[in-house]
Design a protein around this motif. Structure first.
Motif, mmCIF file in Angstrom:
data_model
loop_
_atom_site.group_PDB
_atom_site.id
_atom_site.type_symbol
_atom_site.label_atom_id
_atom_site.label_comp_id
_atom_site.label_asym_id
_atom_site.label_seq_id
_atom_site.Cartn_x
_atom_site.Cartn_y
_atom_site.Cartn_z
ATOM 1 N N ASP A 1 -33.882 91.701 -150.634
ATOM 2 C CA ASP A 1 -35.399 91.907 -150.247
ATOM 3 C C ASP A 1 -35.185 92.700 -148.972
ATOM 4 N N PRO A 2 -36.018 94.141 -148.782
ATOM 5 C CA PRO A 2 -35.855 94.719 -147.738
ATOM 6 C C PRO A 2 -36.502 94.135 -146.560
ATOM 7 N N ASP A 3 -37.787 93.634 -146.971
ATOM 8 C CA ASP A 3 -38.361 92.984 -145.720
ATOM 9 C C ASP A 3 -37.613 91.852 -144.851
ATOM 10 N N ARG A 4 -36.921 91.131 -145.533
ATOM 11 C CA ARG A 4 -36.141 90.053 -145.302
ATOM 12 C C ARG A 4 -34.899 90.497 -144.333
ATOM 13 N N ILE A 5 -34.399 91.401 -145.122
ATOM 14 C CA ILE A 5 -33.140 92.121 -144.268
ATOM 15 C C ILE A 5 -33.788 92.864 -142.971
ATOM 16 N N ARG A 6 -34.719 93.745 -143.067
ATOM 17 C CA ARG A 6 -35.319 94.327 -141.863
ATOM 18 C C ARG A 6 -35.851 93.234 -140.688
ATOM 19 N N SER A 7 -36.325 92.172 -141.168
ATOM 20 C CA SER A 7 -36.601 91.095 -140.344
ATOM 21 C C SER A 7 -35.475 90.541 -139.515
ATOM 22 N N ASP A 8 -34.452 90.134 -140.595
ATOM 23 C CA ASP A 8 -33.457 89.492 -140.011
ATOM 24 C C ASP A 8 -32.668 90.348 -138.639
ATOM 25 N N VAL A 9 -32.400 91.618 -139.282
ATOM 26 C CA VAL A 9 -31.872 92.588 -138.243
ATOM 27 C C VAL A 9 -32.601 92.716 -137.016
ATOM 28 N N ASP A 10 -34.092 92.987 -137.034
ATOM 29 C CA ASP A 10 -34.840 93.053 -136.045
ATOM 30 C C ASP A 10 -34.747 91.950 -135.301
ATOM 31 N N ARG A 11 -34.904 90.565 -135.490
ATOM 32 C CA ARG A 11 -34.684 89.369 -134.852
ATOM 33 C C ARG A 11 -33.566 89.266 -133.987
ATOM 34 N N LEU A 12 -32.178 89.641 -134.683
ATOM 35 C CA LEU A 12 -31.114 89.698 -134.102
ATOM 36 C C LEU A 12 -31.088 90.870 -132.897
ATOM 37 N N LEU A 13 -31.540 91.788 -133.404
ATOM 38 C CA LEU A 13 -31.329 93.039 -132.167
ATOM 39 C C LEU A 13 -32.543 92.707 -131.057
ATOM 40 N N GLY A 14 -33.637 91.950 -131.401
ATOM 41 C CA GLY A 14 -34.673 91.745 -130.488
ATOM 42 C C GLY A 14 -33.980 90.660 -129.612
ATOM 43 N N ARG A 15 -32.867 90.054 -129.599
ATOM 44 C CA ARG A 15 -32.287 89.149 -128.699
ATOM 45 C C ARG A 15 -31.264 89.752 -127.856
ATOM 46 N N LEU A 16 -31.020 91.248 -127.906
ATOM 47 C CA LEU A 16 -30.124 91.534 -127.140
ATOM 48 C C LEU A 16 -30.453 91.623 -125.699
ATOM 49 N N ASN A 17 -31.390 91.941 -125.425
ATOM 50 C CA ASN A 17 -31.780 92.061 -123.819
ATOM 51 C C ASN A 17 -31.877 90.475 -123.187
ATOM 52 N N GLY A 18 -32.001 89.661 -124.147
ATOM 53 C CA GLY A 18 -32.181 88.090 -123.553
ATOM 54 C C GLY A 18 -30.789 87.629 -123.127
ATOM 55 N N VAL A 19 -29.697 88.100 -123.678
ATOM 56 C CA VAL A 19 -28.226 87.645 -123.506
ATOM 57 C C VAL A 19 -28.079 87.749 -121.955
ATOM 58 N N VAL A 20 -27.885 86.535 -121.555
ATOM 59 C CA VAL A 20 -27.575 86.279 -120.242
ATOM 60 C C VAL A 20 -26.146 85.802 -119.918
ATOM 61 N N GLY A 21 -25.553 86.022 -118.830
ATOM 62 C CA GLY A 21 -24.176 85.353 -118.255
ATOM 63 C C GLY A 21 -23.869 85.368 -116.976
ATOM 64 N N SER A 22 -22.871 84.868 -116.636
ATOM 65 C CA SER A 22 -22.541 84.641 -115.262
ATOM 66 C C SER A 22 -21.691 86.246 -114.756
ATOM 67 N N ASN A 23 -21.255 86.892 -115.731
ATOM 68 C CA ASN A 23 -20.768 88.156 -115.298
ATOM 69 C C ASN A 23 -20.941 89.126 -116.451
ATOM 70 N N THR A 24 -20.583 90.245 -116.243
ATOM 71 C CA THR A 24 -20.965 91.410 -117.268
ATOM 72 C C THR A 24 -20.011 91.079 -118.638
ATOM 73 N N ALA A 25 -18.955 90.895 -118.429
ATOM 74 C CA ALA A 25 -17.981 90.406 -119.654
ATOM 75 C C ALA A 25 -18.800 89.486 -120.517
ATOM 76 N N GLU A 26 -19.387 88.392 -119.948
ATOM 77 C CA GLU A 26 -20.207 87.584 -120.852
ATOM 78 C C GLU A 26 -21.463 88.031 -121.335
ATOM 79 N N VAL A 27 -22.050 88.987 -120.822
ATOM 80 C CA VAL A 27 -23.209 89.578 -121.520
ATOM 81 C C VAL A 27 -22.567 90.600 -122.728
ATOM 82 N N ILE A 28 -21.725 91.296 -122.244
ATOM 83 C CA ILE A 28 -21.295 92.212 -123.417
ATOM 84 C C ILE A 28 -20.646 91.519 -124.546
ATOM 85 N N SER A 29 -20.059 90.208 -124.351
ATOM 86 C CA SER A 29 -19.578 89.416 -125.497
ATOM 87 C C SER A 29 -20.787 88.638 -126.154
#
Length: 76
Positions: A25-53
């Motif tokens: 289902d293209p809508d579900r695929i799009r939704s799943d990928v959008d949800r994952l990519l939408g979380r990219l800026n929310g990744v936090v860590g104590s250092n750059t390596a943790e954020v990149i990971s």
């Protein structure tokens, strides 16, 4: 990261996402990928390596969703 992220191949459905096995289902695929990519800026860590990971992990999951979608299309 504040919420646990399922890892590829870690669910009973063989999907990197919780829930039933994804369909082509293209809508579900799009939704799943959008949800994952939408979380990219929310990744936090104590250092750059943790954020990149953390970001790498999300991108790998999005890749798994797209790979599964292609596999589903190939089976049709």
């Amino acid at each position: 990261m504040s919420t646990p992220i399922p890892t590829p191949g870690n669910t009973t459905s063989g999907s990197p996402l919780p829930g039933p096995r994804p369909t082509g289902d293209p809508d579900r695929i799009r939704s799943d990928v959008d949800r994952l990519l939408g979380r990219l800026n929310g990744v936090v860590g104590s250092n750059t390596a943790e954020v990149i990971s953390g970001r790498t992990h999300l991108l790998e999951q999005a890749h798994e969703v797209l790979t599964e979608a292609l596999t589903t299309v190939d089976r049709v």
